[in-house]
Design an enzyme around this catalytic site. Structure first.
Site, short mmCIF file in Angstrom:
data_model
loop_
_atom_site.label_atom_id
_atom_site.label_comp_id
_atom_site.label_asym_id
_atom_site.label_seq_id
_atom_site.Cartn_x
_atom_site.Cartn_y
_atom_site.Cartn_z
CB SER A 1 -0.97 -0.05 1.19
OG SER A 1 -2.00 0.89 1.05
CG MET A 2 2.26 5.37 2.40
SD MET A 2 2.16 6.24 4.00
CE MET A 2 3.23 5.19 4.99
#
Length: 255
Positions: A99-100
């Protein structure tokens, strides 16, 4: 090879040291996550004989860095991580971000390549391509709205979500992470030379397959997209398959 002590690093934590491994795999957590999010990954890697020293990045504002101010800018955080990784390049390094963490891994890899410290490759998990960002405002919600978003994705440790006092203690770092990723905008320029292996869940509400496929524009090397059953945190249930994929890809990339 030289044994490194993660306690000398601001950013790196290591749970199952593999000092003789051929490759070092640097893992970057999701927004709101901490280094311990990769403890099961590290343990399973050691148990299955993955020839990699798995280390995890610890962002400020949580766990043993709780007293430090968090970052709210991907570029600034990538600068700091790239600076800290120098001693860990005593062997070839690959990056794994969820994700991030995948966006952050991409920006770290750009900085490393610009310095001549070329990573073997980037594993980009559950993340839209840097050029496929959506306009989102979760970071602007009040505390209850931010907590609701966390529970919807189920990415934060359930023990944290169940402890209101602890949760509100770490909310500033979580808000900082969401601010960083939601205000991130890809800056055109030199793209990666290293290959990218994209992993995505087939029912991910955050990253659709077209957004995952758009990673191909961000490397002059090979880009492979692999789909697993599951949502944004497919990684938990599909860990064995993910590790098998990582092992095969590291073998292809070679030290």
């Amino acid at each position: 090879m030289t044994a490194l002590n993660e306690r000398t690093s601001r950013w790196i934590r290591r749970f199952h040291a593999a000092d003789d491994a051929a490759v070092r795999l640097v893992c970057l957590p999701h927004a709101g996550g901490s280094a311990t999010a990769y403890f099961p990954f590290s343990r399973a890697a050691a148990q299955t004989g993955l020839d990699a020293d798995v280390v995890a990045v610890q962002y400020p504002g949580r766990q043993d860095r709780l007293g430090e101010p968090c970052y709210d800018d991907v570029g600034a955080m990538a600068d700091a991580i790239a600076d800290d990784l120098g001693p860990w390049f005593d062997r070839p390094v690959a990056l794994f971000g969820h994700s991030m963490g995948a966006t952050l891994g991409y920006e770290v890899a750009r900085r490393l390549e610009a310095r001549g410290a070329k990573p073997l490759g980037l594993f980009a998990s559950a993340c839209r391509a840097p050029s496929a960002q959506r306009i989102e405002y979760v970071h602007q919600r009040d505390d209850d709205g931010l907590i609701a978003a966390l529970k919807e994705l189920s990415g934060t440790d359930s023990a944290v979500l169940g402890d209101d006092e602890l949760l509100r203690m770490v909310l500033p770092s979580i808000r900082g992470d969401y601010t960083a990723v939601e205000t991130y905008r890809h800056r055109p320029g030199r793209e990666l030379e290293c290959p990218i292996h994209v992993l995505v869940g087939d029912d991910d509400p955050v990253t659709d397959l077209a957004e995952a496929d758009a990673w191909r524009a961000h490397t002059t090397g090979e880009c492979v997209v692999e789909v697993f059953p599951g949502g944004h945190f497919y990684l938990h249930a599909q860990l064995a398959g993910v590790l098998a994929s990582v092992k095969a890809r590291l073998g292809d990339w070679g030290p």
